[in-house]
Design an enzyme around this catalytic site. Structure first.
Site, PDB file in Angstrom:
ATOM      1  N   HIS A 309     -83.506  46.222   3.887  1.00  0.00           N
ATOM      2  CA  HIS A 309     -83.868  47.107   5.232  1.00  0.00           C
ATOM      3  C   HIS A 309     -82.910  46.585   6.109  1.00  0.00           C
ATOM      4  CE1 HIS A 309     -86.574  48.299   8.439  1.00  0.00           C
ATOM      5  NE2 HIS A 309     -87.256  49.245   7.440  1.00  0.00           N
ATOM      6  N   ASP A 367     -91.187  51.269   0.493  1.00  0.00           N
ATOM      7  CA  ASP A 367     -90.984  52.158  -0.586  1.00  0.00           C
ATOM      8  C   ASP A 367     -91.019  51.519  -1.970  1.00  0.00           C
ATOM      9  OD1 ASP A 367     -88.706  53.474   1.939  1.00  0.00           O
ATOM     10  OD2 ASP A 367     -90.549  54.770   1.077  1.00  0.00           O
TER      11      ASP A 367
HETATM   12  C1  SDX Z   1     -87.173  53.058   4.865  1.00  0.00           C
HETATM   13  O1  SDX Z   1     -85.247  51.833   9.254  1.00  0.00           O
HETATM   14  C2  SDX Z   1     -86.499  52.065   8.846  1.00  0.00           C
HETATM   15  O2  SDX Z   1     -87.570  51.362   9.639  1.00  0.00           O
HETATM   16  C3  SDX Z   1     -86.751  52.747   7.734  1.00  0.00           C
HETATM   17  C4  SDX Z   1     -88.379  52.588   7.063  1.00  0.00           C
HETATM   18  C5  SDX Z   1     -89.212  53.423   7.967  1.00  0.00           C
HETATM   19  O3  SDX Z   1     -90.395  52.789   7.946  1.00  0.00           O
HETATM   20  O4  SDX Z   1     -88.796  54.440   8.787  1.00  0.00           O
HETATM   21  O5  SDX Z   1     -88.469  51.431   6.952  1.00  0.00           O
HETATM   22  C6  SDX Z   1     -88.336  53.314   5.760  1.00  0.00           C
HETATM   23  O6  SDX Z   1     -86.213  53.841   4.933  1.00  0.00           O
HETATM   24  C7  SDX Z   1     -86.836  51.860   3.993  1.00  0.00           C
HETATM   25  C8  SDX Z   1     -85.557  51.774   3.448  1.00  0.00           C
HETATM   26  C9  SDX Z   1     -85.750  52.426   2.152  1.00  0.00           C
HETATM   27  N1  SDX Z   1     -84.288  52.425   1.465  1.00  0.00           N
HETATM   28  C10 SDX Z   1     -84.054  51.954   0.438  1.00  0.00           C
HETATM   29  O7  SDX Z   1     -84.878  51.086  -0.357  1.00  0.00           O
HETATM   30  C11 SDX Z   1     -82.879  52.338  -0.397  1.00  0.00           C
HETATM   31  C12 SDX Z   1     -82.082  51.118  -0.738  1.00  0.00           C
HETATM   32  N2  SDX Z   1     -81.670  50.247   0.346  1.00  0.00           N
HETATM   33  C13 SDX Z   1     -80.300  50.204   0.941  1.00  0.00           C
HETATM   34  O8  SDX Z   1     -79.644  51.265   0.792  1.00  0.00           O
HETATM   35  C14 SDX Z   1     -80.325  49.509   2.247  1.00  0.00           C
HETATM   36  O9  SDX Z   1     -80.839  48.254   2.100  1.00  0.00           O
HETATM   37  C15 SDX Z   1     -80.808  50.101   3.403  1.00  0.00           C
HETATM   38  C16 SDX Z   1     -80.073  51.680   3.874  1.00  0.00           C
HETATM   39  C17 SDX Z   1     -82.239  50.037   3.528  1.00  0.00           C
HETATM   40  C18 SDX Z   1     -80.342  49.282   4.668  1.00  0.00           C
HETATM   41  O10 SDX Z   1     -78.897  49.362   4.877  1.00  0.00           O
HETATM   42  P1  SDX Z   1     -78.060  48.410   5.890  1.00  0.00           P
HETATM   43  O11 SDX Z   1     -78.949  47.807   6.896  1.00  0.00           O
HETATM   44  O12 SDX Z   1     -77.193  49.122   6.491  1.00  0.00           O
HETATM   45  O13 SDX Z   1     -77.626  47.310   5.136  1.00  0.00           O
HETATM   46  P2  SDX Z   1     -76.077  47.458   4.452  1.00  0.00           P
HETATM   47  O14 SDX Z   1     -75.941  48.809   3.591  1.00  0.00           O
HETATM   48  O15 SDX Z   1     -75.154  47.162   5.316  1.00  0.00           O
HETATM   49  O16 SDX Z   1     -76.454  46.352   3.117  1.00  0.00           O
HETATM   50  C19 SDX Z   1     -75.927  45.030   3.633  1.00  0.00           C
HETATM   51  C20 SDX Z   1     -75.527  44.486   2.268  1.00  0.00           C
HETATM   52  C21 SDX Z   1     -74.292  45.271   1.903  1.00  0.00           C
HETATM   53  O17 SDX Z   1     -73.641  44.432   0.814  1.00  0.00           O
HETATM   54  P3  SDX Z   1     -72.027  43.978   1.886  1.00  0.00           P
HETATM   55  O18 SDX Z   1     -71.417  45.195   1.892  1.00  0.00           O
HETATM   56  O19 SDX Z   1     -72.625  43.161   2.944  1.00  0.00           O
HETATM   57  O20 SDX Z   1     -71.643  43.020   0.651  1.00  0.00           O
HETATM   58  O21 SDX Z   1     -76.605  44.383   1.382  1.00  0.00           O
HETATM   59  C22 SDX Z   1     -76.238  45.316   0.220  1.00  0.00           C
HETATM   60  C23 SDX Z   1     -75.042  46.163   0.641  1.00  0.00           C
HETATM   61  O22 SDX Z   1     -74.377  46.500  -0.389  1.00  0.00           O
HETATM   62  N3  SDX Z   1     -77.845  45.811  -0.032  1.00  0.00           N
HETATM   63  C24 SDX Z   1     -77.992  46.188  -1.422  1.00  0.00           C
HETATM   64  C25 SDX Z   1     -79.192  47.049  -1.107  1.00  0.00           C
HETATM   65  N4  SDX Z   1     -79.456  46.947   0.101  1.00  0.00           N
HETATM   66  C26 SDX Z   1     -78.398  46.205   0.877  1.00  0.00           C
HETATM   67  N5  SDX Z   1     -77.561  46.051  -2.485  1.00  0.00           N
HETATM   68  C27 SDX Z   1     -78.036  46.333  -3.729  1.00  0.00           C
HETATM   69  N6  SDX Z   1     -79.470  46.884  -3.469  1.00  0.00           N
HETATM   70  C28 SDX Z   1     -79.894  47.412  -2.474  1.00  0.00           C
HETATM   71  N7  SDX Z   1     -81.020  48.123  -2.227  1.00  0.00           N
END
Ligand code: SDX
Length: 433
Positions: A309, A367
């Site tokens: 998140h 989720d």
């Molecule tokens: C919702 O914003 C909100 O409030 C949203 C929400 C709401 O109520 O409105 O809470 C609802 O959207 C919840 C999130 C649902 N999405 C997912 O579950 C999809 C999987 N998660 C990700 O795609 C990700 O974690 C996000 C999109 C939720 C957050 O992404 P960020 O904050 O932009 O973080 P990032 O993509 O920069 O990740 C940081 C690091 C990265 O690695 P590095 O580049 O630093 O090496 O963490 C890794 C990412 O690769 N990473 C993951 C991961 N999520 C982040 N690696 C593996 N699996 C994951 N799920």
């Protein structure tokens, strides 16, 4: 909001320092007011994804991502989810206060008086393919509401804004349920105003003209809690979309339609559907490590859906409540040996012990369990995000209304860091035929 300290920016050894006020809210990080930065320095800030940017001030929802805190108008989500129902939370988000008994009765009756759709809109559905995703239908039908309420769309009129809020909260369940009925080729079921908000939605989803259907109270309570947990969440992507669309003066139905479109993405609200599909794909506890490995592999586009998140770097408090609800529902339904739930629990345990997830502070988000709960409630996977949109509509309209009423608000118009080609001329020998 109070102004206290100042932030000083020095752009080089022999330059005059530039000062910016630091603004404090009632809770959470202070902000540097950089509204004069470009005028004073000729510089923009660069913050794609808004990692360090407060786009607005708001009184509605507060999140502390490090402590796993979520408050709606100051009330902890844990208390709202266990002591209130969704209609009370809607009143709270819209007005700032939980309703008295009389206020609640009046609010519920007002919402119930708007649950039906104009019959012309009902015909709108037949334009879609039968296999249209419910979110595609909702984007279209909610946007089309703009064509039906010309007499109450003056956004400068607080009463018109309130009327639109009531209409949207009331009609989203009807629109979502009709999208499902259209998918499966069953007749639309009209709302029953003798039922509660959650019970009426289940009725419109699963009743048929051929048989009597009374929603199971356990399922009703679980769905009502799911709606509370999803109702608002500060300036997330879809809420920011609604605010940006609304900042141009667009009507509320068009703005909510834009929010639905944004929520559909798998990185946002579409994650619950994607998470359940992922669990089905993993299939068995023995394959969890294979997928954990893929999630850590930068060359593999796979991410663990339902994990991570932008704000929560600790447990998403909603995920904990959703896990409890999942447990309760599965036990009530005699599904405590549910394969997917057991797989999800083991996936969560393994991921939370893995140093990659620990180092990046990746925890289950709202989720992760919501798909399993909804599957146990008999809700089809394709409807998971539609239900998220139904729940978030109250948060979207509350945030939209707050923005319109904010004297500071201007049309949102971000700038850019241009990295394209510099000036060049079209060849003079080019013939404009
Ligand atoms: C919702 O914003 C909100 O409030 C949203 C929400 C709401 O109520 O409105 O809470 C609802 O959207 C919840 C999130 C649902 N999405 C997912 O579950 C999809 C999987 N998660 C990700 O795609 C990700 O974690 C996000 C999109 C939720 C957050 O992404 P960020 O904050 O932009 O973080 P990032 O993509 O920069 O990740 C940081 C690091 C990265 O690695 P590095 O580049 O630093 O090496 O963490 C890794 C990412 O690769 N990473 C993951 C991961 N999520 C982040 N690696 C593996 N699996 C994951 N799920």
């Amino acid at each position: 909001m109070t102004e206290q300290r100042k932030a000083t920016l020095r752009l080089g050894e022999n330059t005059e320092p530039i000062e910016f006020p630091i603004l404090s809210g009632s809770m959470g990080p202070d902000t540097i007011d950089i509204r004069t930065l470009y005028a004073k320095s000729g510089l923009f800030t660069y913050d794609p994804g808004f990692l360090s940017t407060a786009s607005t001030k708001s009184n509605i929802t507060f999140i502390d991502g490090d402590k796993g805190i979520l408050l709606y108008r100051g009330y902890p989500i844990e208390q709202l989810a266990t002591r209130c129902d969704f209609m009370e939370v809607c009143h709270l988000l819209l007005t700032g206060e939980l309703p008295t008994d009389n206020q609640k009765q009046h609010f519920v009756n007002t919402i119930k008086s708007h649950t039906m759709l104009h019959e012309q809109l009902v015909r709108f559905y037949t334009g879609f393919r039968r296999d249209a995703h419910p979110m595609a239908v909702m984007v279209g039908v909610v946007g089309a509401l703009s064509a039906f309420y010309h007499e109450a769309m003056d956004i400068s009129d607080a009463l018109h804004r309130e009327q639109s809020a009531f209409r949207l909260i009331a009609k989203l369940p009807t629109i979502a349920a009709m999208a499902y009925k259209y998918n499966i080729g069953q007749p639309f079921i009209y709302p029953r105003n003798d039922l509660s908000y959650a019970a009426n939605f289940l009725y419109m989803m699963f009743a048929t003209p051929a048989e009597k259907y009374e929603p199971n109270p356990v399922i009703v309570r679980a769905l009502d809690r799911i709606l509370i947990l999803h109702a608002d969440h500060e300036q997330n992507a879809s809420t920011s979309t609604v605010r940006l669309a609304g900042s141009s003066g667009a009507n509320p139905f068009a703005c909510i339609s834009a929010g639905i479109a944004c929520l559909w993405g798998p990185a946002h609200g579409g994650a619950n559907e994607a998470c359940l599909n992922m669990l089905e794909q993993i299939g068995d506890v023995s394959r969890i490590n294979e997928y954990i490995k893929r999630a850590k592999d930068k060359t593999d586009g796979f991410r663990l859906m339902g994990f991570g998140h932008r704000v929560y770097k600790n447990f998403d408090p909603r995920a904990k409540l959703m896990r409890e609800t999942c447990h309760e529902v599965l036990n009530e339904m005699g599904l405590h040996n549910n394969r997917l739930f057991k797989l999800a629990l083991e996936l969560e345990r393994i991921a939370l012990e893995d140093e990659y997830f620990v180092a990046k502070k990746l925890y289950p988000n709202v989720d992760f369990y919501s798909g399993i709960v909804q599957r146990a409630l008999g809700i089809p996977t394709s409807m998971f995000t539609a239900i998220f949109a139904m729940a978030r509509t109250v948060g979207w309209v509350a945030q939209w209304n707050e923005m319109i009423a904010d004297p500071d608000q201007k049309i949102g118009r971000p700038r850019q860091l241009y990295t394209g080609t510099g000036h060049r001329d079209v060849p003079t020998d080019k013939i404009n035929n």
